[in-house]
Design a protein around this motif. Structure first.
Motif, mmCIF file in Angstrom:
data_model
loop_
_atom_site.group_PDB
_atom_site.id
_atom_site.type_symbol
_atom_site.label_atom_id
_atom_site.label_comp_id
_atom_site.label_asym_id
_atom_site.label_seq_id
_atom_site.Cartn_x
_atom_site.Cartn_y
_atom_site.Cartn_z
ATOM 1 N N GLU A 254 75.621 -0.476 17.711
ATOM 2 C CA GLU A 254 76.561 0.600 18.061
ATOM 3 C C GLU A 254 78.135 -0.068 17.568
ATOM 4 N N ALA A 255 78.397 -1.343 17.695
ATOM 5 C CA ALA A 255 79.600 -1.647 17.535
ATOM 6 C C ALA A 255 79.989 -1.940 16.121
ATOM 7 N N PHE A 256 78.879 -2.207 15.273
ATOM 8 C CA PHE A 256 79.032 -2.157 13.697
ATOM 9 C C PHE A 256 79.333 -0.770 13.254
ATOM 10 N N ARG A 257 78.467 0.233 14.142
ATOM 11 C CA ARG A 257 78.875 1.678 13.660
ATOM 12 C C ARG A 257 80.351 2.190 13.836
ATOM 13 N N TYR A 258 80.795 1.579 14.941
ATOM 14 C CA TYR A 258 82.158 1.747 15.314
ATOM 15 C C TYR A 258 83.186 1.501 14.187
ATOM 16 N N LEU A 259 82.906 -0.181 14.032
ATOM 17 C CA LEU A 259 83.621 -0.680 13.153
ATOM 18 C C LEU A 259 83.710 -0.256 11.597
ATOM 19 N N GLU A 260 82.590 0.444 11.187
ATOM 20 C CA GLU A 260 82.396 0.967 9.782
ATOM 21 C C GLU A 260 83.021 2.391 9.899
ATOM 22 N N SER A 261 83.156 3.293 11.030
ATOM 23 C CA SER A 261 83.498 4.600 10.883
ATOM 24 C C SER A 261 85.022 4.496 10.423
ATOM 25 N N PRO A 262 85.594 5.595 9.660
ATOM 26 C CA PRO A 262 86.998 5.851 9.509
ATOM 27 C C PRO A 262 87.536 6.693 10.241
ATOM 28 N N CYS A 263 86.834 7.187 11.307
ATOM 29 C CA CYS A 263 87.491 8.174 12.064
ATOM 30 C C CYS A 263 86.372 8.258 13.418
ATOM 31 N N ILE A 264 87.357 8.517 14.530
ATOM 32 C CA ILE A 264 86.480 8.553 15.968
ATOM 33 C C ILE A 264 87.110 9.931 16.392
ATOM 34 N N CYS A 265 87.617 10.899 15.918
ATOM 35 C CA CYS A 265 88.198 12.052 16.473
ATOM 36 C C CYS A 265 87.015 12.835 16.804
ATOM 37 N N PRO A 266 87.138 13.912 17.841
ATOM 38 C CA PRO A 266 86.116 14.825 17.965
ATOM 39 C C PRO A 266 85.672 15.513 16.855
ATOM 40 N N LYS A 267 84.544 16.023 16.558
ATOM 41 C CA LYS A 267 84.027 16.671 15.267
ATOM 42 C C LYS A 267 84.748 17.943 15.328
ATOM 43 N N ASN A 268 85.110 18.636 16.521
ATOM 44 C CA ASN A 268 85.794 19.799 16.049
ATOM 45 C C ASN A 268 87.066 19.964 15.802
ATOM 46 N N LEU A 269 87.775 18.799 15.579
ATOM 47 C CA LEU A 269 88.930 18.842 14.806
ATOM 48 C C LEU A 269 89.141 18.995 13.516
ATOM 49 N N PRO A 270 89.978 19.752 12.973
ATOM 50 C CA PRO A 270 90.040 20.150 11.672
ATOM 51 C C PRO A 270 90.638 18.875 10.658
ATOM 52 N N VAL A 271 91.306 17.875 11.447
ATOM 53 C CA VAL A 271 91.892 16.850 10.601
ATOM 54 C C VAL A 271 91.915 15.781 11.512
ATOM 55 N N CYS A 272 91.953 14.512 11.035
ATOM 56 C CA CYS A 272 91.816 13.406 11.747
ATOM 57 C C CYS A 272 93.229 13.044 12.092
ATOM 58 N N VAL A 273 93.288 12.694 13.635
ATOM 59 C CA VAL A 273 94.664 12.215 13.970
ATOM 60 C C VAL A 273 94.271 11.064 14.841
ATOM 61 N N CYS A 274 93.296 10.310 14.770
ATOM 62 C CA CYS A 274 92.919 9.051 15.291
ATOM 63 C C CYS A 274 93.701 8.050 14.766
ATOM 64 N N GLY A 275 94.012 7.946 13.193
ATOM 65 C CA GLY A 275 94.468 6.928 12.684
ATOM 66 C C GLY A 275 93.749 5.749 12.696
ATOM 67 N N LYS A 276 92.461 5.736 13.013
ATOM 68 C CA LYS A 276 91.284 4.621 12.613
ATOM 69 C C LYS A 276 91.200 4.446 11.336
ATOM 70 N N LYS A 277 90.899 3.017 11.069
ATOM 71 C CA LYS A 277 90.506 2.582 9.470
ATOM 72 C C LYS A 277 89.085 2.107 9.578
ATOM 73 N N GLN A 278 88.328 2.148 8.453
ATOM 74 C CA GLN A 278 87.135 1.376 8.433
ATOM 75 C C GLN A 278 87.514 0.048 8.280
ATOM 76 N N GLU A 279 86.632 -0.661 9.087
ATOM 77 C CA GLU A 279 87.081 -2.245 9.262
ATOM 78 C C GLU A 279 86.060 -2.994 8.624
#
Length: 313
Positions: A254-279
């Protein structure tokens, strides 16, 4: 006291996963007998550097001797791997080229009756501490924890289907006299499990594993540990983690999945606002397990799973 001896699990797979670089700086979170660390230093000669930690004084002494040919290139600290930031600060290190975490219990700890890890050592004290200076022992857990807490530990950490019965029988037994030895605990477990279910692996193994995990807090904060440690990798650095329990493996995955994800915004948002980057980039989408030859030579590798990720920023 037994001479410290431990056979490292999947050494070749771990070294390949780390993608070692000559002259790199590496971290071994649980040095054990020094098997993995020896290979890291050997393969990064002549200038590779190793920082390592362990809670077991006997392991630290054994590893120090084993790594003597690489004097000046390694430092070992008595510390929990979860406190790696403090160790890095003491060592004057900001980031490393790779890190290895091995969550397994060493063969020495299991085989040494004084340590109280094994259901096969009937007269051994109920200890199970990796750090022999820590206050919590298996004896304290079994003699003082409420029945409900014991059942939860056996169920969650040992995946024991008869957890409630075992917990009830532990409480009944300790009302007569405190439990003192591994043999007493093992007997309660055996007598709590119906005969028709005592097949395959020894039925005591699950309960002993559960209590050991509780004594050493092995599952506490593993997800956060992986995320924090990934943050101290250099770009291109590798993180290799060996787990031996389904809950450990789940936390790492689960930690690897989080770190690999480029976005953790709720799926119902039309655009990314979280600012997370794939690490990271996950190298092992399915965990690596021990091969047939190793399983024959080292049966304790049977439950091992190796996951590897690479830092990309």
């Amino acid at each position: 006291m037994l001479e410290f001896s431990h056979k490292p699990v999947m050494p070749e797979e771990c070294m390949e996963g780390l993608s070692l670089r000559e002259g790199g700086i590496y971290y071994d979170g649980t040095i054990g007998g020094g098997g993995h660390s020896y290979e890291i230093l050997r393969r990064t000669s002549p200038s590779g550097r190793l920082i390592a930690t362990d809670l077991d004084d006997e392991a630290i002494a054994a590893a120090t001797g084993r790594l003597a040919p690489f004097a000046g290139r390694f430092s070992i600290y008595k510390s929990n791997y979860k406190d790696f930031e403090r160790v890095f600060d003491e060592a004057g290190i900001d980031k490393v080229d790779g890190a290895l975490l091995d969550f397994g219990v060493s063969s020495h700890q299991i085989d040494d009756a004084e340590r109280g890890f094994s259901y096969r050592q009937a007269d051994a004290p109920l200890d199970m501490r990796m750090d022999r200076g820590a206050p919590l022992t298996a004896e304290k857990v079994l003699n003082t924890y409420p029945e409900e807490a014991l059942a939860r530990i056996l169920k969650e950490y040992g995946e024991e289907p008869f957890a409630k019965t075992i917990a009830k029988n532990i409480v009944r037994a300790r009302e007569k006299k405190p439990l003192k030895t591994c043999g007493e605990f093992a007997q309660i477990v055996r007598e709590s499990i119906p005969t028709k279910f005592r097949f395959g692996a020894p039925c005591e193994r699950r309960s002993f594993q559960a209590v050991r995990i509780e004594v050493n807090g092995e599952l506490d904060g593993l997800y956060d540990l992986v995320v924090r440690l990934a943050g101290r990798l250099k770009k291109g650095g590798r993180l290799a983690i060996l787990t031996f329990h389904s809950l450990e493996d789940r936390a790492v995955k689960e930690a690897f999945r989080y770190l690999e994800s480029p976005c953790i915004c709720p799926k119902n948002l039309p655009v990314c606002v979280c600012g997370k980057k794939q690490e990271i980039k996950i190298i092992t989408h399915k965990p690596i397990t021990a091969g047939e030859e190793e399983l024959r030579e080292n049966p304790r590798s049977k439950s091992a799973k190796l996951r590897v990720a690479e830092k990309i920023i």
